[in-house]
Scaffold this motif. Structure first.
Motif, PDB file in Angstrom:
ATOM      1  N   UNK A  28       0.831  -1.206   0.000  1.00 23.57           N
ATOM      2  CA  UNK A  28       0.000   0.000   0.000  1.00 23.57           C
ATOM      3  C   UNK A  28       0.865   1.254   0.000  1.00 23.57           C
ATOM      4  N   UNK A  29       1.943   1.250   0.758  1.00 21.92           N
ATOM      5  CA  UNK A  29       2.865   2.394   0.744  1.00 21.92           C
ATOM      6  C   UNK A  29       3.444   2.598  -0.662  1.00 21.92           C
ATOM      7  N   UNK A  30       3.845   1.509  -1.290  1.00 24.57           N
ATOM      8  CA  UNK A  30       4.425   1.568  -2.635  1.00 24.57           C
ATOM      9  C   UNK A  30       3.389   2.051  -3.647  1.00 24.57           C
ATOM     10  N   UNK A  31       2.176   1.497  -3.571  1.00 24.90           N
ATOM     11  CA  UNK A  31       1.127   1.876  -4.520  1.00 24.90           C
ATOM     12  C   UNK A  31       0.686   3.323  -4.327  1.00 24.90           C
ATOM     13  N   UNK A  32       0.630   3.783  -3.097  1.00 26.85           N
ATOM     14  CA  UNK A  32       0.288   5.183  -2.841  1.00 26.85           C
ATOM     15  C   UNK A  32       1.331   6.108  -3.455  1.00 26.85           C
ATOM     16  N   UNK A  33       2.589   5.743  -3.277  1.00 28.01           N
ATOM     17  CA  UNK A  33       3.690   6.556  -3.832  1.00 28.01           C
ATOM     18  C   UNK A  33       3.639   6.539  -5.363  1.00 28.01           C
ATOM     19  N   UNK A  37       3.126   9.648  -8.063  1.00 27.36           N
ATOM     20  CA  UNK A  37       4.041   9.896  -9.176  1.00 27.36           C
ATOM     21  C   UNK A  37       3.353   9.726 -10.532  1.00 27.36           C
ATOM     22  N   UNK A  38       2.060   9.394 -10.528  1.00 28.79           N
ATOM     23  CA  UNK A  38       1.314   9.244 -11.773  1.00 28.79           C
ATOM     24  C   UNK A  38       1.516   7.913 -12.468  1.00 28.79           C
TER      25      UNK A  38
END
Length: 99
Positions: A28-33, A37-38
């Motif tokens: 979730x942290x990775x996907x949010x980031x 970043x688009x």
């Protein structure tokens, strides 16, 4: 010493996430980031050398190879690291910060 996995933003952003308890939290942290970043999930997966289906299954199952998590994180300027389970403020207060 028990170590937990946390994600730390590289460069300017320095958000420390303590006590990450599952792959879902890391993903979730990775996907949010990635979203910030688009990057779409399919593009993120392709850049990491996995399929969008693999990413989707990992999200549902809460399981993924550490090497895949590492590649996904690197793409969005995150890195996986180990940090002490003891909160930093406690380590400072009890004088064990550099032990």
């Amino acid at each position: 010493m028990y170590l937990s996995i946390c994600a730390i933003y590289s460069l300017i952003i320095d958000i420390k996430v303590n006590y990450m308890s599952s792959v879902n939290d890391l993903l979730q942290q990775i996907l949010n980031r990635a979203k910030q970043k688009g990057l779409k999930q399919k593009e993120l997966a392709e850049r990491a050398g996995i399929t969008a289906e693999t990413l989707s299954r990992a999200k549902k199952a809460g399981d993924m190879h550490l090497s895949s998590l590492h590649r996904l994180a690197a793409i969005v300027d995150l890195k996986l690291c180990f940090c002490p389970a003891e909160p930093i403020i406690e380590r400072i207060n009890n004088g064990s910060m550099f032990e």
